[in-house]
Design a protein around this motif. Structure first.
Motif: not given
Ligand SMILES: O=C(O)CCC(=O)C(=O)O
Ligand SMILES: [Fe+2]
Length: 386
Positions: A218, A259, A263, A269, A272, A274, A301, A312-313, A349, A357, A359, A361, A363
């Motif tokens: 990551r 969060q 990037y 990343y 994985h 979440d 996100m 992309g994700t 990611a 990039k 983002v 998130n 959760w």
């Molecule tokens: O940045 C992304 O596209 C995915 C990020 C992600 O999966 C995460 O932070 O758990």
């Protein structure tokens, strides 16, 4: 690689040819080859040494001579083939092409690749290949699976959204993955970036050592923002709550703080899940907040930037990809309705090829959602809508 050395990012998928302003020199390629070799990425090392050789022969202002590169190339090919024969194609510390380099028939890379979806424990080598292909924009899912996916206006879970419905695009029905457009304004994005800029630090994740660690799995920088940080967070919480119907407050342990992550080029990343139950977190880690709040039922996100290429994700088990679009957000459920983790939500990611990039998130934790999203006793019941 030799096209990449000329500043051209090319792909057979969605990411069409993209030309950067700068080119790599033969010495840069040699350096990248040595670096790949030291990481155990022997096939990439060979590709970079080959690109260095081509460049070295064309360069007017020579940065390195072909004679200096050739021994590195020979050594990398020998190492690649020996490691391939003795230890196989890939392990924790090395990666090769699927066949010895001298006999390379490109089968894995170019032809007849059969994607595998919706199986338990997908072979990690196949998953990595699918991830790379999805990230390049290849359509891997059979198109018939996408025929029932649609775009629509969505009124969410609050009368306020009757006046201002949300643009929703379905990316997958099962697992349920959607992208929602125009859910955060440019000013709010600017505010999140300003708030996080002094606290961004190298992201970590829960690693095999049992500790949170920074690693090549990551590569981003991140920062956490709570309702107490700024009124904009309270506003976003309210909006995300109206859209999803979920409880969103960090102070009430309903969800995590936002969060914010950034990037840079190459930032990524690896795939994985979440949810926490299969991330190697054992019961002793489920104390305090984790215990009271429960697992991560869903992920929201925000995409805080466009990305010129890559980023992309990609959902490796489901074959879906969400592409960054400034102001939009991705949403998916991580748990089945009985609270078990849904392995089919594995995602990663994709590397940023050009641009930067951003983002954010959020959760949502499962315990506070018990009356909003009641669980079921059925093993195979999924959340199928927002
Ligand atoms: O940045 C992304 O596209 C995915 C990020 C992600 O999966 C995460 O932070 O758990
Ligand atoms: Fe994730």
């Amino acid at each position: 690689m030799s096209a990449m050395a000329r500043g051209i990012i090319r792909s057979s998928g969605r990411i069409q040819s993209f030309e950067a302003h700068e080119q790599l020199t033969a010495r840069d390629c040699l350096f990248l080859g040595k670096h790949s070799f030291n990481q155990g990425l022997y096939d990439y090392a060979i590709n970079w040494f080959e690109a260095a050789l081509i460049k070295a022969k064309e360069e007017g202002n020579r940065t390195v001579s072909p004679d200096e590169i050739q021994p590195f190339l020979n050594f990398a090919i020998n190492t690649h083939d020996n490691v391939s024969l003795e230890r196989g194609e890939a392990g924790v510390t090395w990666k090769n092409a699927s066949v010895p380099f001298r006999e390379k028939n490109e089968v894995f890379y170019e032809r007849n690749f059969e994607p595998v979806f919706f199986v338990d424990n997908l072979d990690p080598v196949i998953e990595k290949e699918q991830f790379n292909r999805l990230c390049r924009g290849e359509q891997l899912r059979p198109v018939e699976w996408d025929k029932d996916l649609g775009c629509r206006y969505f009124n969410g879970h609050h009368p306020y959204l009757l006046l201002q419905p949300i643009k929703l695009e379905e990316k997958s029905h099962k697992p349920y993955i959607v992208q929602l457009y125009d859910v955060i304004s440019d000013q709010e994005i600017q505010r999140l970036q300003n708030l996080s800029q002094f606290t961004l630090h190298r992201s970590s994740h829960y690693g095999i050592s049992g500790e949170f660690e920074a690693s090549l799995m990551r590569t981003s920088a991140s920062s956490w923002l709570t309702e107490e940080t700024d009124p904009v967070i309270v506003k976003l919480d309210r909006r995300v709550g109206m859209i999803t119907g979920l409880a969103t407050k960090y102070s009430m342990e309903e969800a995590e703080a936002y969060q914010v992550a950034n990037y840079g080029i190459g930032g990524h990343y690896v795939p994985h899940q979440d949810h926490l139950q299969s991330a190697g977190m054992n019961s002793s880690m489920f104390q305090g907040f984790e215990y009271r709040a429960g697992d991560r039922i869903a992920t929201w996100m925000f995409y805080l930037s466009d990305v010129e290429a890559g980023g992309g994700t990609a959902f490796t088990y489901a074959g879906a990809v969400v592409w960054p679009k400034k102001g939009s957000a991705a949403f998916w459920w991580n748990l089945k309705r009985n609270g078990e983790g849904d392995e089919m939500t594995r995602h990663g990611a994709c590397p940023v090829l050009h641009g930067s990039k951003w983002v954010s998130n959020k959760w949502f934790r499962v315990n506070s959602q018990m009356f909003r999203k009641p669980c079921s006793l059925e093993r195979d019941e999924y959340f199928t809508c927002l």
